[in-house]
Design a protein around this motif. Structure first.
Motif, PDB file in Angstrom:
ATOM      1  N   SER A 134      59.567  14.547  86.485  1.00  0.00           N
ATOM      2  CA  SER A 134      60.937  14.318  86.951  1.00  0.00           C
ATOM      3  C   SER A 134      61.291  15.249  88.114  1.00  0.00           C
ATOM      4  O   SER A 134      60.505  16.123  88.504  1.00  0.00           O
ATOM      5  CB  SER A 134      61.925  14.537  85.805  1.00  0.00           C
ATOM      6  N   LEU A 158      61.470  22.202  82.452  1.00  0.00           N
ATOM      7  CA  LEU A 158      62.186  21.227  81.627  1.00  0.00           C
ATOM      8  C   LEU A 158      62.949  21.890  80.484  1.00  0.00           C
ATOM      9  O   LEU A 158      63.626  21.197  79.717  1.00  0.00           O
ATOM     10  CB  LEU A 158      61.199  20.201  81.058  1.00  0.00           C
ATOM     11  N   LYS A 160      61.709  23.300  77.802  1.00  0.00           N
ATOM     12  CA  LYS A 160      61.114  22.854  76.552  1.00  0.00           C
ATOM     13  C   LYS A 160      59.964  23.782  76.185  1.00  0.00           C
ATOM     14  O   LYS A 160      59.493  24.571  77.005  1.00  0.00           O
ATOM     15  CB  LYS A 160      60.538  21.429  76.693  1.00  0.00           C
ATOM     16  N   ASP A 164      56.537  20.431  72.692  1.00  0.00           N
ATOM     17  CA  ASP A 164      57.443  19.276  72.728  1.00  0.00           C
ATOM     18  C   ASP A 164      57.171  18.327  73.892  1.00  0.00           C
ATOM     19  O   ASP A 164      57.870  17.312  74.041  1.00  0.00           O
ATOM     20  CB  ASP A 164      58.902  19.756  72.801  1.00  0.00           C
ATOM     21  N   PRO A 206      64.256  11.360  83.391  1.00  0.00           N
ATOM     22  CA  PRO A 206      64.546  12.287  82.286  1.00  0.00           C
ATOM     23  C   PRO A 206      65.004  11.536  81.038  1.00  0.00           C
ATOM     24  O   PRO A 206      65.723  10.534  81.114  1.00  0.00           O
ATOM     25  CB  PRO A 206      65.678  13.154  82.851  1.00  0.00           C
ATOM     26  N   GLY A 207      64.552  12.023  79.893  1.00  0.00           N
ATOM     27  CA  GLY A 207      64.985  11.443  78.631  1.00  0.00           C
ATOM     28  C   GLY A 207      64.254  10.191  78.218  1.00  0.00           C
ATOM     29  O   GLY A 207      64.624   9.543  77.231  1.00  0.00           O
ATOM     30  N   SER A 208      63.186   9.824  78.929  1.00  0.00           N
ATOM     31  CA  SER A 208      62.466   8.590  78.616  1.00  0.00           C
ATOM     32  C   SER A 208      61.519   8.733  77.432  1.00  0.00           C
ATOM     33  O   SER A 208      61.027   7.745  76.896  1.00  0.00           O
ATOM     34  CB  SER A 208      61.660   8.137  79.833  1.00  0.00           C
ATOM     35  N   GLY A 209      61.206   9.971  77.062  1.00  0.00           N
ATOM     36  CA  GLY A 209      60.213  10.207  76.018  1.00  0.00           C
ATOM     37  C   GLY A 209      58.845  10.553  76.571  1.00  0.00           C
ATOM     38  O   GLY A 209      57.951  10.940  75.815  1.00  0.00           O
ATOM     39  N   ASP A 211      57.119  13.025  79.480  1.00  0.00           N
ATOM     40  CA  ASP A 211      57.445  14.162  80.342  1.00  0.00           C
ATOM     41  C   ASP A 211      56.566  14.257  81.582  1.00  0.00           C
ATOM     42  O   ASP A 211      56.964  14.867  82.578  1.00  0.00           O
ATOM     43  CB  ASP A 211      57.311  15.463  79.545  1.00  0.00           C
TER      44      ASP A 211
END
Length: 331
Positions: A134, A158, A160, A164, A206-209, A211
């Motif tokens: 991203s 990110l 994270k 994850d 972002p947030g699609s599952g 990375d």
């Protein structure tokens, strides 16, 4: 690069009919084990649909490798000769051929359009290694780093833990070591036998599952994905990575440096890009084609570089319209 002149962002609504028509044409070949027939039907539908659009397009990437669905030829002109918008185009009538012939998920009809001269011409290279993430990763990852360091830095940007992270990788023998390195670093692997256009787009959103996308896939898919990812602001890095003996020799003879990593804006040098992808079979990103007696139901992702807009449109295409188009083409 040629100056594109005024480019109407609404062109994307016309371009989506190209991938929609290709997806509908490919629908009849889902699960029939005939990649060439399904690919040829989709390609013919794309060529026909492009004649209806005010676009003078030159194919930058074509000529399928053995085992892939038919593609247009590099240098072929599509659309309307003499149209005001002179463009480079990359298309994949059936991205994910192995999905189509086995009736599996994730097959797409895809095209990308950029002003003439703005799209990288990879020469004889059919494959490229890619790193996609991203916008938060823009300029933060050195593609020459070891896998573990890439993932460590990606996790930091990110916000994270590496544990994850989920990395999209094509399920190919060439990626055995890469998969082991990702797992050893502590991240998850999402493996699919094809469909790295969808994987790249999900890595950039972002947030699609997903990375990141890592590994080597098709060059056409890479260039098309780079168009979409430039438009939405993600990170895309690529290195030409020949996999076939004939390809390796052709790339060497052409004097191409296979150690060099290209940045996103070297692959696509203009913001005036368009990207459309229509689901053929339901997958990670889009629903597949559904057909009734009266219509085809299709779902298309449309991205416009000038505005940065990303839309998903569900359309109902009358079956009689596609039948009349097919009859006209035969005549």
């Amino acid at each position: 690069m040629e100056t594109p002149g005024p480019v109407n962002p609404d062109l994307v609504y016309s371009l989506r009919r190209v991938t929609e028509r290709a997806a509908c044409a490919a629908f009849n070949w889902i699960g029939r084990g005939e990649a060439d027939d399904g690919g040829r039907a989709a390609l013919d539908a794309m060529r026909s649909a492009l004649t209806e659009i005010d676009l003078d397009a030159r194919v930058v990437i074509g000529e399928a490798t053995a085992g892939e669905a038919p593609q247009p030829q590099r240098g072929e002109h599509l659309g309307q000769p003499g149209a005001s918008f002179k463009a480079d185009i990359a298309v994949d009538p059936v991205e994910g051929t192995s999905y189509l012939v086995r009736g599996l998920t994730n097959a797409l009809a895809v095209l990308a359009v950029a002003p003439r001269g703005a799209m990288m011409n990879p020469g004889p290279a059919f494959y490229m290694e890619k790193f996609v993430a991203s916008s938060l990763a823009r300029g933060k990852i050195d593609p020459t780093w070891p896998t573990a360091k890439k993932l460590e830095e990606l996790a930091k940007v990110l916000n994270k833990d590496v544990y994850d992270l989920t990395v999209f990788v094509l399920e190919k023998p060439r990626h055995r070591d890469l998969v082991n390195e990702i797992l050893a670093a502590g991240a998850r692997v999402a493996m699919y036998p094809a469909g790295d256009v969808a994987g790249a787009l999900m890595a950039a959103v972002p947030g699609s599952g997903i990375d990141a996308l890592m590994g080597t896939g098709g060059t056409p898919e890479g260039v098309m994905s780079a168009c979409a990812i430039r438009a939405i602001g993600g990170e895309f890095l690529a290195r030409l990575d020949p996999q076939l003996q004939t390809e390796t020799k052709a790339v060497k003879d052409a004097g191409i440096d296979t150690t060099r990593w290209f940045e996103r804006d070297e692959l696509i040098t203009s913001d005036h890009v368009f990207f459309c992808a229509t689901g053929i079979t339901t997958g990670l990103m889009l629903e597949g084609v559904e057909r009734t007696r009266a219509h085809y139901k299709v779902q298309t992702m449309m991205i416009t570089g000038a505005t940065g807009e990303r839309q998903i449109l569900t359309s109902f295409v009358p079956t009689e319209r596609l039948a009349s188009v097919a009859a006209r083409d035969v005549a």
